[in-house]
Design a protein around this motif. Structure first.
Motif, PDB file in Angstrom:
ATOM      1  N   LEU A  17      12.253  -3.127  11.717  1.00  0.00           N
ATOM      2  CA  LEU A  17      11.353  -3.180  10.568  1.00  0.00           C
ATOM      3  C   LEU A  17      10.034  -2.469  10.837  1.00  0.00           C
ATOM      4  CD1 LEU A  17      11.945  -6.851   9.353  1.00  0.00           C
ATOM      5  CD2 LEU A  17      12.641  -4.748   8.200  1.00  0.00           C
ATOM      6  N   CYS A  18       9.623  -2.444  12.098  1.00  0.00           N
ATOM      7  CA  CYS A  18       8.373  -1.763  12.461  1.00  0.00           C
ATOM      8  C   CYS A  18       8.431  -0.256  12.227  1.00  0.00           C
ATOM      9  CB  CYS A  18       8.015  -2.045  13.919  1.00  0.00           C
ATOM     10  SG  CYS A  18       7.267  -3.669  14.190  1.00  0.00           S
ATOM     11  N   CYS A  19       9.618   0.285  12.043  1.00  0.00           N
ATOM     12  CA  CYS A  19       9.721   1.717  11.725  1.00  0.00           C
ATOM     13  C   CYS A  19       9.162   2.010  10.336  1.00  0.00           C
ATOM     14  CB  CYS A  19      11.177   2.178  11.805  1.00  0.00           C
ATOM     15  SG  CYS A  19      12.206   1.647  10.408  1.00  0.00           S
ATOM     16  N   ARG A  20       9.034   0.969   9.503  1.00  0.00           N
ATOM     17  CA  ARG A  20       8.464   1.061   8.148  1.00  0.00           C
ATOM     18  C   ARG A  20       9.296   1.966   7.234  1.00  0.00           C
ATOM     19  NH1 ARG A  20       3.330  -0.839   7.700  1.00  0.00           N
ATOM     20  NH2 ARG A  20       2.740   0.657   6.079  1.00  0.00           N
ATOM     21  N   HIS A  45       5.453  -6.843   3.146  1.00  0.00           N
ATOM     22  CA  HIS A  45       5.075  -5.598   2.479  1.00  0.00           C
ATOM     23  C   HIS A  45       4.039  -4.803   3.272  1.00  0.00           C
ATOM     24  CE1 HIS A  45       7.456  -6.581  -0.956  1.00  0.00           C
ATOM     25  NE2 HIS A  45       6.698  -7.596  -1.341  1.00  0.00           N
ATOM     26  N   LYS A  46       3.044  -5.484   3.834  1.00  0.00           N
ATOM     27  CA  LYS A  46       1.945  -4.780   4.505  1.00  0.00           C
ATOM     28  C   LYS A  46       2.300  -4.330   5.918  1.00  0.00           C
ATOM     29  CE  LYS A  46      -1.742  -6.971   1.816  1.00  0.00           C
ATOM     30  NZ  LYS A  46      -2.942  -7.855   1.858  1.00  0.00           N
ATOM     31  N   GLU A  47       2.931  -5.217   6.676  1.00  0.00           N
ATOM     32  CA  GLU A  47       3.231  -4.896   8.076  1.00  0.00           C
ATOM     33  C   GLU A  47       4.440  -3.976   8.215  1.00  0.00           C
ATOM     34  OE1 GLU A  47       1.404  -5.742  10.804  1.00  0.00           O
ATOM     35  OE2 GLU A  47      -0.028  -6.514   9.331  1.00  0.00           O
ATOM     36  N   TYR A  48       5.430  -4.170   7.349  1.00  0.00           N
ATOM     37  CA  TYR A  48       6.690  -3.439   7.498  1.00  0.00           C
ATOM     38  C   TYR A  48       6.953  -2.404   6.407  1.00  0.00           C
ATOM     39  CZ  TYR A  48       7.724  -7.119  10.899  1.00  0.00           C
ATOM     40  OH  TYR A  48       7.691  -7.981  11.976  1.00  0.00           O
ATOM     41  N   ASN A  49       6.054  -2.350   5.407  1.00  0.00           N
ATOM     42  CA  ASN A  49       6.173  -1.346   4.346  1.00  0.00           C
ATOM     43  C   ASN A  49       7.483  -1.481   3.564  1.00  0.00           C
ATOM     44  OD1 ASN A  49       5.064   0.900   2.915  1.00  0.00           O
ATOM     45  ND2 ASN A  49       6.451   2.282   3.998  1.00  0.00           N
ATOM     46  N   VAL A  50       8.022  -2.689   3.493  1.00  0.00           N
ATOM     47  CA  VAL A  50       9.253  -2.930   2.735  1.00  0.00           C
ATOM     48  C   VAL A  50       8.925  -2.943   1.244  1.00  0.00           C
ATOM     49  CG1 VAL A  50      11.066  -4.626   2.248  1.00  0.00           C
ATOM     50  CG2 VAL A  50      10.336  -4.202   4.614  1.00  0.00           C
ATOM     51  N   LYS A  51       9.656  -2.135   0.465  1.00  0.00           N
ATOM     52  CA  LYS A  51       9.374  -2.043  -0.974  1.00  0.00           C
ATOM     53  C   LYS A  51       9.794  -3.305  -1.723  1.00  0.00           C
ATOM     54  CE  LYS A  51       9.994   3.003  -1.255  1.00  0.00           C
ATOM     55  NZ  LYS A  51      10.473   3.224   0.129  1.00  0.00           N
TER      56      LYS A  51
END
Length: 325
Positions: A146-149, A183-189
């Motif tokens: 998930l850190c790959c965003r 949403h903020k840490e992992y940029n998941v839509k």
């Protein structure tokens, strides 16, 4: 030599392509067995990569088969890369073993980096109701992925979300904090929490409602957190999350509206579970409640994936979304 009928032939729309990386069972419907056929009925050309190859799912209490290692999955990806495959979407579900999960993560990140338009739905299948299905070393690997965003959608249950974030969700406020972190840490839509263990009372909706549970949906773009109240079945059905994620991938790819998509999929899932129960009742003359480790009840309560084939394209929305302040 075959001759074509003189009746005018309408060329169908070309199928979209999805790479589905999940478990496989010879008998029953979980993982890729639960996802592939429904996606095919929805005009998806499914490339199936099986993370395990079992005789049946582990809920039966006994099974035979083999789990893929990271090296074996690496070889399969090398073969796919050698023939220059390309996908409109990626679906990742249950992956057994840390080396296999690490390999899948690296390969999917590579695909998304090369083709950013590819839609990636990650279902972090790790456990439910406080019980882990995987070894603990899988948790930091999922966090690294998930850190790959680059992941577009995740579909954890509440327990899995708590594992991913290393937080405990006990109230509406702590749920909001967790959603914002995703949403903020992992940029998941899109975040779709398929099932919450939080009760109506925990969410500030009054006294707990018998036979009801809640699903939570959030979009990074809108910033809204939306809930659905859904029925809770007094039985153990396997493959439900796998079918849910497959149908959600299809709807989100086509609509990009996570609230409508989730509503449609929840409606279909309710019908599938109803048909499964009714056909089981018809076959046996009595209702069967599946229990972990009980092979007889597990076998009778396998999802009726084939019988429900006409439902997968339906767009009914039987649930009412609501927000909580």
């Amino acid at each position: 030599m075959m001759t074509r009928s003189k009746t005018p032939l309408t060329i169908p729309k070309q199928a979209d392509r999805v790479l589905s990386i999940q478990s496989h069972v010879v008998h029953g419907y979980v993982g890729n067995k639960a996802a592939t056929f429904p996606l095919q009925t929805l005009n998806w050309d499914v490339d199936v990569l099986n993370s395990v190859n079992f005789s049946n799912h582990t809920g039966y209490g006994s099974w035979k088969g083999h789990s893929c290692t990271g090296e074996e999955i690496e070889q399969l990806f090398e073969g796919l890369e050698g023939i220059h495959t390309h996908y409109e979407a990626i679906l990742t579900g249950y992956i057994h073993g840390s080396s296999a999960l690490m390999c899948v993560g690296q390969k999917c990140i590579s695909i998304k980096s090369s083709y950013p338009e590819t839609l990636w739905l990650l279902d972090p299948v790790m456990g439910d109701e406080g019980q882990l299905y995987v070894s603990e070393d899988a948790i930091p690997i999922y966090r690294d992925i998930l850190c790959c965003r680059l992941v577009d959608i995740i579909t954890p249950n509440q327990f899995e979300l708590e594992l991913l974030l290393d937080v405990k969700i006990t109230s509406l406020e702590s749920l909001k904090v967790a959603v914002n972190l995703v949403h903020k840490e992992y940029n998941v839509k899109y975040l779709v929490i398929s099932s919450l263990t939080l009760t109506a009372e925990d969410l500030g909706l009054g006294s707990a409602k018998k036979g009801k549970m809640y699903s939570c949906i959030s979009s990074a773009e809108s910033g809204k957190i939306v809930f659905f109240e859904i029925d809770k079945y007094d039985s153990y059905f396997t493959g439900v999350g796998d079918l849910f994620s497959a149908l959600l991938l299809d709807r989100l790819y086509k609509t990009r509206d996570v609230i409508i998509s989730t509503n449609q999929v929840l409606t279909i899932m309710s019908k599938v579970l109803y048909v499964t129960r009714e056909l089981c009742l018809k076959d046996l003359g009595k209702e069967v409640k599946a229990k972990m480790g009980d092979s007889r009840s597990m076998k009778e309560c396998e999802l009726r994936i084939v019988e429900c084939m006409d439902m997968y394209s339906e767009d009914d929305c039987d649930y009412t979304p609501f927000e909580l302040s």
